[in-house]
Design a protein around this motif. Sequence first.
Motif, PDB file in Angstrom:
ATOM      1  N   SER A 144       0.795  -1.227   0.000  1.00  0.00           N
ATOM      2  CA  SER A 144       0.000   0.000   0.000  1.00  0.00           C
ATOM      3  C   SER A 144       0.831   1.283   0.000  1.00  0.00           C
ATOM      4  O   SER A 144       0.321   2.353  -0.342  1.00  0.00           O
ATOM      5  CB  SER A 144      -0.939   0.013   1.214  1.00  0.00           C
ATOM      6  OG  SER A 144      -0.214  -0.079   2.418  1.00  0.00           O
ATOM      7  N   ARG A 152       5.411  -2.906  -5.287  1.00  0.00           N
ATOM      8  CA  ARG A 152       4.073  -2.689  -4.735  1.00  0.00           C
ATOM      9  C   ARG A 152       3.122  -3.765  -5.267  1.00  0.00           C
ATOM     10  O   ARG A 152       2.337  -4.342  -4.516  1.00  0.00           O
ATOM     11  CB  ARG A 152       3.569  -1.300  -5.107  1.00  0.00           C
ATOM     12  CG  ARG A 152       2.258  -0.931  -4.452  1.00  0.00           C
ATOM     13  CD  ARG A 152       1.966   0.545  -4.586  1.00  0.00           C
ATOM     14  NE  ARG A 152       0.792   0.923  -3.821  1.00  0.00           N
ATOM     15  CZ  ARG A 152       0.464   2.162  -3.516  1.00  0.00           C
ATOM     16  NH1 ARG A 152       1.247   3.163  -3.881  1.00  0.00           N
ATOM     17  NH2 ARG A 152      -0.631   2.421  -2.823  1.00  0.00           N
ATOM     18  N   TRP A 153       3.190  -4.017  -6.571  1.00  0.00           N
ATOM     19  CA  TRP A 153       2.361  -5.061  -7.181  1.00  0.00           C
ATOM     20  C   TRP A 153       2.722  -6.433  -6.614  1.00  0.00           C
ATOM     21  O   TRP A 153       1.837  -7.216  -6.247  1.00  0.00           O
ATOM     22  CB  TRP A 153       2.563  -5.050  -8.697  1.00  0.00           C
ATOM     23  CG  TRP A 153       2.007  -6.270  -9.355  1.00  0.00           C
ATOM     24  CD1 TRP A 153       0.708  -6.503  -9.706  1.00  0.00           C
ATOM     25  CD2 TRP A 153       2.729  -7.454  -9.725  1.00  0.00           C
ATOM     26  NE1 TRP A 153       0.570  -7.750 -10.266  1.00  0.00           N
ATOM     27  CE2 TRP A 153       1.791  -8.356 -10.282  1.00  0.00           C
ATOM     28  CE3 TRP A 153       4.064  -7.841  -9.622  1.00  0.00           C
ATOM     29  CZ2 TRP A 153       2.172  -9.620 -10.747  1.00  0.00           C
ATOM     30  CZ3 TRP A 153       4.433  -9.090 -10.081  1.00  0.00           C
ATOM     31  CH2 TRP A 153       3.489  -9.968 -10.644  1.00  0.00           C
ATOM     32  N   THR A 187      -4.908   1.263  -1.848  1.00  0.00           N
ATOM     33  CA  THR A 187      -4.509   1.320  -3.261  1.00  0.00           C
ATOM     34  C   THR A 187      -5.610   1.934  -4.112  1.00  0.00           C
ATOM     35  O   THR A 187      -5.350   2.699  -5.041  1.00  0.00           O
ATOM     36  CB  THR A 187      -4.166  -0.088  -3.779  1.00  0.00           C
ATOM     37  OG1 THR A 187      -3.145  -0.656  -2.953  1.00  0.00           O
ATOM     38  CG2 THR A 187      -3.678  -0.040  -5.217  1.00  0.00           C
ATOM     39  N   LEU A 188      -6.847   1.613  -3.793  1.00  0.00           N
ATOM     40  CA  LEU A 188      -7.990   2.126  -4.543  1.00  0.00           C
ATOM     41  C   LEU A 188      -8.087   3.644  -4.449  1.00  0.00           C
ATOM     42  O   LEU A 188      -8.400   4.325  -5.432  1.00  0.00           O
ATOM     43  CB  LEU A 188      -9.273   1.473  -4.002  1.00  0.00           C
ATOM     44  CG  LEU A 188     -10.595   1.894  -4.633  1.00  0.00           C
ATOM     45  CD1 LEU A 188     -10.648   1.486  -6.097  1.00  0.00           C
ATOM     46  CD2 LEU A 188     -11.766   1.280  -3.870  1.00  0.00           C
ATOM     47  N   ASP A 190      -5.555   5.818  -3.186  1.00  0.00           N
ATOM     48  CA  ASP A 190      -4.271   6.526  -3.123  1.00  0.00           C
ATOM     49  C   ASP A 190      -4.111   7.495  -4.292  1.00  0.00           C
ATOM     50  O   ASP A 190      -3.962   7.086  -5.454  1.00  0.00           O
ATOM     51  CB  ASP A 190      -3.129   5.505  -3.137  1.00  0.00           C
ATOM     52  CG  ASP A 190      -1.771   6.153  -2.881  1.00  0.00           C
ATOM     53  OD1 ASP A 190      -1.711   7.390  -2.767  1.00  0.00           O
ATOM     54  OD2 ASP A 190      -0.770   5.417  -2.794  1.00  0.00           O
ATOM     55  N   ILE A 193      -0.803   7.540  -6.749  1.00  0.00           N
ATOM     56  CA  ILE A 193      -0.586   6.666  -7.911  1.00  0.00           C
ATOM     57  C   ILE A 193      -1.080   7.391  -9.151  1.00  0.00           C
ATOM     58  O   ILE A 193      -2.285   7.597  -9.340  1.00  0.00           O
ATOM     59  CB  ILE A 193      -1.332   5.324  -7.753  1.00  0.00           C
ATOM     60  CG1 ILE A 193      -0.881   4.606  -6.490  1.00  0.00           C
ATOM     61  CG2 ILE A 193      -1.098   4.437  -8.964  1.00  0.00           C
ATOM     62  CD1 ILE A 193      -1.627   3.310  -6.210  1.00  0.00           C
ATOM     63  N   ASP A 196      -2.548   4.676 -14.094  1.00  0.00           N
ATOM     64  CA  ASP A 196      -3.720   3.809 -13.928  1.00  0.00           C
ATOM     65  C   ASP A 196      -3.393   2.336 -14.141  1.00  0.00           C
ATOM     66  O   ASP A 196      -4.032   1.470 -13.541  1.00  0.00           O
ATOM     67  CB  ASP A 196      -4.828   4.228 -14.899  1.00  0.00           C
ATOM     68  CG  ASP A 196      -5.533   5.485 -14.445  1.00  0.00           C
ATOM     69  OD1 ASP A 196      -5.416   5.840 -13.259  1.00  0.00           O
ATOM     70  OD2 ASP A 196      -6.211   6.133 -15.270  1.00  0.00           O
ATOM     71  N   ARG A 199      -2.075   0.958 -10.886  1.00  0.00           N
ATOM     72  CA  ARG A 199      -3.177   0.776  -9.938  1.00  0.00           C
ATOM     73  C   ARG A 199      -4.000  -0.458 -10.308  1.00  0.00           C
ATOM     74  O   ARG A 199      -4.406  -1.241  -9.443  1.00  0.00           O
ATOM     75  CB  ARG A 199      -4.081   2.017  -9.912  1.00  0.00           C
ATOM     76  CG  ARG A 199      -5.055   2.002  -8.726  1.00  0.00           C
ATOM     77  CD  ARG A 199      -6.109   3.106  -8.858  1.00  0.00           C
ATOM     78  NE  ARG A 199      -5.546   4.427  -8.991  1.00  0.00           N
ATOM     79  CZ  ARG A 199      -5.230   5.222  -7.972  1.00  0.00           C
ATOM     80  NH1 ARG A 199      -5.400   4.787  -6.740  1.00  0.00           N
ATOM     81  NH2 ARG A 199      -4.746   6.431  -8.183  1.00  0.00           N
ATOM     82  N   LEU A 203      -4.484  -3.853  -7.950  1.00  0.00           N
ATOM     83  CA  LEU A 203      -5.806  -4.213  -7.431  1.00  0.00           C
ATOM     84  C   LEU A 203      -6.251  -5.606  -7.867  1.00  0.00           C
ATOM     85  O   LEU A 203      -7.224  -6.150  -7.342  1.00  0.00           O
ATOM     86  CB  LEU A 203      -6.854  -3.193  -7.908  1.00  0.00           C
ATOM     87  CG  LEU A 203      -6.743  -1.767  -7.352  1.00  0.00           C
ATOM     88  CD1 LEU A 203      -7.777  -0.868  -8.020  1.00  0.00           C
ATOM     89  CD2 LEU A 203      -6.930  -1.751  -5.840  1.00  0.00           C
ATOM     90  N   LEU A 272      -7.990  -0.066 -16.019  1.00  0.00           N
ATOM     91  CA  LEU A 272      -8.435   0.128 -14.648  1.00  0.00           C
ATOM     92  C   LEU A 272      -9.955   0.061 -14.552  1.00  0.00           C
ATOM     93  O   LEU A 272     -10.504  -0.549 -13.622  1.00  0.00           O
ATOM     94  CB  LEU A 272      -7.931   1.477 -14.126  1.00  0.00           C
ATOM     95  CG  LEU A 272      -8.275   1.830 -12.682  1.00  0.00           C
ATOM     96  CD1 LEU A 272      -7.756   0.766 -11.723  1.00  0.00           C
ATOM     97  CD2 LEU A 272      -7.702   3.201 -12.316  1.00  0.00           C
TER      98      LEU A 272
END
Length: 467
Positions: A144, A152-153, A187-188, A190, A193, A196, A199, A203, A272
């Motif tokens: 996060s 991060r992913w 994450t949704l 933030d 970021i 896209d 993100r 997710l 996204l």
Amino acid sequence: MDLYFKRHDGCAVTCDDFLAAMADANGVDLSQFGRWYSTSGTPVITYSSTFDKEKGLYQLSLSQNSRSDEPLLIPVAIGLLDKETGEEVVPTTVLELKECAQTFDFPGLKGAVIPSILRNFSAPVKLVPSDGKVDGSDLAVLASRDTDGFNRWDSAQKLYETAILKVINRESNDNSVNGVLETFGHTLKDEGISDDSIRAYALTLPSESAIAEAVTVIDPPAIRNARKHVKKAIASKFKGELLDAYNKSTAAIEADGDTFKVDGASVGRRHLRNVYLSYLCSSGDEKEAAALATKHFNSATGMTDKLAAFNLLVSMSGEGERAREDAIQKFYKDANGDPLVLNKWFACQAGADLPDVLDRVVKLSSSHPDFTLKNPNRCRSLVLTFTMNAAAFHDEEGKGYTFLGDVLEKLDTINSNVAARTTAGTLIGWKRYNEKRASLMKAQLERLKSMPSISNDLLEIVTKGLK
């Protein structure tokens, strides 16, 4: 690169020529790095760390293991995040792991930190903690808060995978699910970021095939049900936020008018929005999901958006059944005979999450005028895609295996190469499954081997698969 092209433009060159140009241009000795070219397999980096609170000293110990007789030069990009706040306290630094084991010091720290190792995937290696355990709370912070998109992913994938595996193993799962929900929510929302695509990937839950790689004995239906359980929990928790985000993305896309943009930002925005749609259709409200997916399907201006909605619609049942059948008919009509689009039409139906998907695939393969085993791509789109629909193909009754055996028996007389490749990707992995599934898969391999006119291509694969 300038020196490399100056020396070798238009010439046949070797890896050594490339390495020499890079070394000379940068004034460095890359002889140790050159060992990569003669080392097979994937090196493994094992790590451990300590933090001395009084001295403010963080020490990271790295050790490498590979098939090389001597140590490789491995670039390890690392950053450090504050364990409490998640703020980055040490920006990306590239460490050079040149020995079998080294320890790197990071002084002047005010508190405990979390390492973000292999940023930007700085080296093609496997990263393993020395004790074999990854702290779930550390993963949540990295997933996060990390400033590196790749890490991060990767951290999010590990976090999601852990929660799904606990559902499969029927372990206590509250902490894992809470960590997933917290990470997903951050994450949704933030605003930091800007990409896209990053993100969207962060997710997205790991695929069923990725989860299968993390278990010893594969149980496809259990994997699918566990993944759906976690996805539904996320979708239910953030339904309102997901819908708001979906509507904002839709408005931004509609603002472009009839112009279909293919720049990176536009591609990322569509990606996204399709991720949002997938979650919204997993919350449990079939009627609402069918309406949203149908609207998305009908308003799509490109194949990516259309397929995203179609893939969801073909798996709908109950109150979504009518929407599913309407979409199947419309997609076929819109294809207007285009072979590539028809391949997608067959593939989406073969990958559907429906209890009667095998019956539907059998019907398509036996009676649809646009299906023929003589067309390799058409065959792959239906038959091979169905075998990748793991929960359906690996049903414990073995009907999926029997269907594949029937197809391969016919296909081997038409295109032995496709028959062999299809077998290689499906039946020969029987050792990864439980005894019942394994015996049924082996039975089909034995059946194929006993065919009096089996091709050499198929015989080679089947013989290897039975060993």
